[in-house]
Design an enzyme around this catalytic site. Structure first.
Site, PDB file in Angstrom:
ATOM      1  N   GLU A 180       1.259  -0.530  -4.966  1.00  0.00           N
ATOM      2  CA  GLU A 180       0.246   0.477  -5.305  1.00  0.00           C
ATOM      3  C   GLU A 180       0.960   1.747  -5.738  1.00  0.00           C
ATOM      4  O   GLU A 180       1.732   2.316  -4.976  1.00  0.00           O
ATOM      5  CB  GLU A 180      -0.638   0.800  -4.093  1.00  0.00           C
ATOM      6  CG  GLU A 180      -1.769   1.739  -4.498  1.00  0.00           C
ATOM      7  CD  GLU A 180      -2.419   2.499  -3.340  1.00  0.00           C
ATOM      8  OE1 GLU A 180      -3.572   2.894  -3.492  1.00  0.00           O
ATOM      9  OE2 GLU A 180      -1.768   2.732  -2.309  1.00  0.00           O
TER      10      GLU A 180
ATOM     11  N   ASP B 174       0.818  -1.215   0.000  1.00  0.00           N
ATOM     12  CA  ASP B 174       0.000   0.000   0.000  1.00  0.00           C
ATOM     13  C   ASP B 174       0.857   1.274   0.000  1.00  0.00           C
ATOM     14  O   ASP B 174       1.843   1.363   0.740  1.00  0.00           O
ATOM     15  CB  ASP B 174      -0.834  -0.050   1.297  1.00  0.00           C
ATOM     16  CG  ASP B 174      -1.763   1.130   1.480  1.00  0.00           C
ATOM     17  OD1 ASP B 174      -2.805   1.143   0.819  1.00  0.00           O
ATOM     18  OD2 ASP B 174      -1.435   2.021   2.281  1.00  0.00           O
TER      19      ASP B 174
HETATM   20  C1  GLC Z   1      -4.122   3.319  -0.094  1.00  0.00           C
HETATM   21  C2  GLC Z   1      -5.402   2.537   0.157  1.00  0.00           C
HETATM   22  C3  GLC Z   1      -6.441   3.456   0.716  1.00  0.00           C
HETATM   23  C4  GLC Z   1      -5.932   3.993   2.033  1.00  0.00           C
HETATM   24  C5  GLC Z   1      -4.577   4.652   1.862  1.00  0.00           C
HETATM   25  C6  GLC Z   1      -3.905   4.855   3.179  1.00  0.00           C
HETATM   26  O1  GLC Z   1      -4.253   4.253  -1.079  1.00  0.00           O
HETATM   27  O2  GLC Z   1      -5.803   1.917  -1.028  1.00  0.00           O
HETATM   28  O3  GLC Z   1      -7.677   2.834   0.883  1.00  0.00           O
HETATM   29  O4  GLC Z   1      -6.841   4.921   2.558  1.00  0.00           O
HETATM   30  O5  GLC Z   1      -3.673   3.865   1.113  1.00  0.00           O
HETATM   31  O6  GLC Z   1      -3.444   3.655   3.698  1.00  0.00           O
END
Ligand code: GLC
Length: 546
Positions: free
Chosen positions: A268, A203
């Protein structure tokens, strides 16, 4: 077990919303186990080879699980570690891989590390987080902004310093420059891999390395402050993210991944303005392409037209090394409006057919296979803190997180009590039970595409090539592997299009599986408005088909 190289697609489950098994209105791990037959196994299952679970770790749920207070356990809301072990065993028994979320940039403010860290400046865990003195006037150490609104710094009265939080103030950023933190996080990965987890979705990784001098982010001169604009856009975030050690730190993580057989890590990462798209992707691929790769989210923000899609995919495929780099196309997730609500119901079928006919590891967000649209959330049912913190910007993510629609009943077969978020309005027409009986449903289309993708390596690994000239209406590409050759023809327009496909053999699948387009003389394919088709080549038929 199918190797990652041959997985047909990854299915993202948002655990709160998939299946409630204990009547509390929130989905849980045992609920997922109950639904595994739907994912794979029975004759009429979806047929997916891997699942990625959004966080289910202990958490105060300020950001619905992305604020972790213990990386190595399960929140009681979702079950226990034994439930998870059972889930892994059951999934593996069906030849489904299990991928979990890993939130490395920040913990919850209730994580014992942070509780300890904020207890005093001398705390053994002080350096686990980012603490800084105020400026002489008492204001925050620099101008960095939180994505979720306001300054990225929160004043801590007890110890008289600010701590950094890129997201909510309940999500303090870990200090990745501290080797102890990096070791802790590596241990977390070992913990889950030893339990049999097959993959990690990492993430918000771009934030783990920051400017070493914590310099102010420069102003974004193109930003115009109006009522609907997000203050976060007023800065260019060149110092608060993509720091000099980002790829080194991530490589330490992928070194752990590589210690276990057939494990992967997907980062991500959204397209940024700091780098060219190419450099950004290749940077992530350079970390360790054997076991890690970034998501490709570009399609999420693009206008729905043939030329734009053709350009985006062709450019991306063009700079990848086909042998080494695994593309991960993703057109929706728990942070983005539902595909159907972004592009339209028929258009979403075109995107789905395209996605499942492109190379690599496609990711399907739960419910997209039913054509689920955004739910309508009345103000008193809102859950996501974003609407509250940034009112009026429409950034709340509840609409795309509504419960899975298993049947047409008021609780959609998801729960027997009041669900944590309302069931979306179109539940009577878009649900598993009904779509399984409709030969032309979204679900029927996804089932067919996933089946073909499992069966034919050419769809997973074949070379990608555009076909014909660029057109504002249609986008056609071909896939080729050895002597296998298929065409994918997509009508992005509201008018019928005729496409000449030399040597077209037969339509293998289309966006309307019960009513495929006709293939005329000399390979003339007649596509109706917003229709797409996968067509075999008569000269190079797919093995075992035709
Ligand atoms: C990422 C997740 C999201 C979350 C953020 C903070 O973007 O997909 O849902 O709020 O990270 O962890």
């Amino acid at each position: 077990m199918t190797s990652w190289k041959d997985v047909n697609a990854i299915y993202q489950i948002y655990p709160r919303s998939f299946q409630d098994s204990n009547d509390d209105g929130v989905g849980d791990l045992n609920g997922v186990v109950k639904r595994l037959d739907y994912l794979k196994g029975k004759i009429d299952s979806l047929g997916i080879d891997a699942i990625w679970f959004s966080p289910f770790f202990p958490s105060p749920m300020a950001d619905f699980g992305y604020d972790v207070s213990n990386y190595c356990d399960i929140d009681p809301l979702f079950g226990t570690l034994d439930d998870f072990k059972n889930l892994v065993a059951q999934a593996h028994g069906r030849n489904i891989k299990v991928m979990i979320d890993f939130v490395p940039n920040h913990t919850s403010n209730e994580h014992p590390w942070f509780v300890e860290s904020r207890s005093s400046r001398e705390s053994s865990h002080r350096e686990y987080y980012v603490w800084r003195d105020p400026k002489p006037d008492g204001s925050p150490p620099n101008n960095w902004l939180s994505i979720f609104g306001g300054s990225a710094w929160e004043w801590d009265e007890t110890t008289g310093q600010y701590y950094l939080h890129t997201f909510l103030n309940e999500q303090p950023d870990l200090n990745w420059d501290n080797p102890r933190v990096r070791r802790e996080m590596q241990n977390v990965l070992h913990f889950w891999f030893k339990l049999g987890v097959d993959g990690i979705r990492a993430d918000a990784v771009r934030w783990i390395s920051k400017d070493q001098h914590y310099r102010d982010d420069p102003k974004n001169l193109g930003y115009i402050a109006t009522e609907g604009s997000d203050e976060f856009g007023s800065l260019l975030h060149v110092h608060s993210r993509f720091g000099p050690h980002l790829f080194d730190y991530l490589r330490e993580m992928t070194d752990v991944v590589e210690k276990y057989p057939d494990r992967i890590m997907i980062f991500e990462d959204y397209p940024d303005t700091i780098y060219t798209t190419r450099d950004q992707y290749l940077g992530f691929y350079s970390i360790n392409p054997r076991v890690s790769m970034p998501f490709n989210f570009e399609g999420i923000g693009l206008p729905f037209d043939a030329e734009t899609y053709r350009r985006f995919i062709t450019e991306f495929q063009g700079f990848l090394n086909q042998e080494e780099h695994m593309p991960v196309y993703c057109f929706g997730n728990h942070d983005q409006w539902r595909l159907v609500s972004r592009v339209g119901a028929e258009q979403a079928r075109v995107v789905a057919l395209m996605q499942l006919c492109l190379p690599g590891l496609p990711v399907v967000y739960y419910g997209d296979e039913l054509g689920m649209a955004n739910g309508v959330i009345p103000p008193d049912a809102e859950q996501d803190p974003l609407n509250r913190i940034k009112p009026g910007l429409g950034q709340g993510r509840d609409p795309e997180r509504t419960p899975m629609q298993w049947d047409g009943s008021p609780q959609a077969g998801f729960t027997r009590v009041r669900p944590w978020l309302p069931i979306a309005e179109h539940v009577t027409t878009h649900n598993v039970e009904r779509e399984l009986t409709e030969p032309d449903s979204y679900l029927a289309m996804y089932q067919q595409l996933l089946h073909l993708r499992s069966l034919h390596e050419v769809l997973r690994k074949g070379d990608y090539e555009t076909f014909g000239d660029a057109s504002p209406f249609a986008f056609v590409f071909s896939r080729r592997l050895g002597d296998e050759h298929v065409f994918v023809a997509l009508n992005f327009s509201a008018k019928p299009q005729q496409i000449a496909l030399p040597h077209a053999g037969a339509v293998l699948c289309s966006t309307h599986p019960a009513d495929p387009p006709s293939l005329g003389q000399q390979g003339k394919l007649k596509l109706r408005p917003y229709e797409g088709a996968l067509v075999a080549c008569a000269k190079h038929p797919l093995h075992g088909m035709l």
